[in-house]
Design an enzyme around this catalytic site. Structure first.
Site, short mmCIF file in Angstrom:
data_model
loop_
_atom_site.label_atom_id
_atom_site.label_comp_id
_atom_site.label_asym_id
_atom_site.label_seq_id
_atom_site.Cartn_x
_atom_site.Cartn_y
_atom_site.Cartn_z
CG HIS A 41 -2.02 1.01 1.17
ND1 HIS A 41 -1.85 2.31 1.58
CD2 HIS A 41 -3.29 0.90 0.72
CE1 HIS A 41 -2.99 2.97 1.40
NE2 HIS A 41 -3.89 2.14 0.89
CG ASP A 100 -8.30 -3.38 -2.58
OD1 ASP A 100 -9.53 -3.19 -2.49
OD2 ASP A 100 -7.49 -2.46 -2.75
#
Length: 324
Positions: free
Chosen positions: A205, A264
């Site tokens: 991320h 996700d």
């Protein structure tokens, strides 16, 4: 939604993509507003509340229209129920029998919370600021944010995770074999298999480095839901992808290399456990973000009256163009 809006705007012009349908529906709502161009904050608050309330029904009906007119499935439309929360109403509207368990409702509610705004530096939030700074109306600004989120690099990440996991299942005889799974993940990173992009989706991320707290919370709920539905073998696959990817990065880049799972990795799996069609993955993301988009718009209008105009500098052919 306004009278006859469902028939005229959603059913009479169905779209293969629910995000496209959502964006068009938002722009049509402009025509039902007596003061659509007003920049009075009180009127924008009312517009915002109506959009927040309308998103779940628009995406549910948009999906039903798509499934019926393009996938030849039965068409059924359930009215939202007063008194139910957003998550409960979504499950009520997209399921033919209206039924859902408390665990399913609580899980979807958690997903919507975890997918809500978490900083403002992302593409759709910035889009809201840029478009709002021009002095345009609420419907145009929110419609632009939806267009941004539709992009696979922004709102479609969990779909890429699903595609990657499907590819792993198709190519490994026993995906529970950690040694074989690790070898295949290494090949994905080398760009040899899957989409040949050299990326393991759901890992890493831009902001969260040591840990994505959203993923930590969602992983616990995913495990609980998988156990309830008898799909722990699949949950272990996602768990192994997370741990083995961390191992691979340490081996290739040293023990100091830290990479974490992002939200996700598990969100698409949870949507599947909830029997939510993939066409609704990104629209649900938009439903989670609409409140914050409206907040960003209001913040822009009350705090800065200048238009946001990015500087653009063209360079020679040997260098890349830069935008700052």
């Amino acid at each position: 939604l306004p009278p006859h809006f469902t028939e005229n705007t959603i059913l009479n012009s169905p779209s293969r993509d629910v995000m496209n349908k959502l964006q068009r529906a938002i722009l049509v709502l402009y025509s039902y507003d007596d003061y659509p161009d007003s920049l009075d904050i009180n009127k924008i608050l009312i517009q915002s509340l109506k959009l927040i309330a309308g998103f779940p029904t628009i995406i549910a009906y948009g999906y039903q229209a798509k499934a019926h007119y393009f996938d030849e499935q039965s068409l059924y439309l359930h009215n939202p129920v007063d008194g139910l929360g957003t998550a409960a109403n979504i499950l009520h509207m997209i399921r033919s029998n209206n039924k859902y368990t408390k665990l399913e409702k609580d899980t979807l509610d958690l997903l919507l919370i975890l997918h809500a705004e978490h900083g403002g530096g992302n593409n759709s939030a910035f889009t809201t600021h840029v478009v709002s700074s021009s002095g345009t109306d609420t419907y145009s600004a929110v419609g632009a944010a939806v267009g941004s989120l539709k992009g696979p690099k922004h709102g479609g990440a969990n779909l890429r995770v699903k595609s990657m996991v499907d590819n792993i299942k198709e190519n490994l005889a026993d995906y529970s074999d950690k040694e074989e799974l690790k070898k295949y993940l290494e090949r994905i990173l080398m760009g040899e298999v899957f989409d040949q992009k050299g990326l393991i989706y759901g890992m890493g991320h831009a902001v969260y480095t040591k840990s994505d707290p959203r993923a930590v919370i969602l992983k616990e709920k995913a495990k609980e839901l998988a156990a309830a539905k008898g799909r722990m073998e699949e949950f272990e696959l996602y768990h192994n992808i997370e741990n083995l990817t961390k191992e691979i990065f340490k081996e290739k880049r040293g023990d100091d290399c830290i990479i974490c799972a992002n939200v996700d990795l598990y969100s698409g799996f949870v949507y599947q456990l909830l029997n939510i069609p993939k066409e609704l993955f990104t629209p649900l993301f938009a439903t989670a973000r609409i409140a914050s988009w409206c907040a960003h718009r209001i913040e822009q209008l009350v705090s800065d009256h200048k238009i946001i105009r990015p500087a653009y500098k063209s360079l020679n052919n040997e260098e890349k163009c830069t935008i700052r």
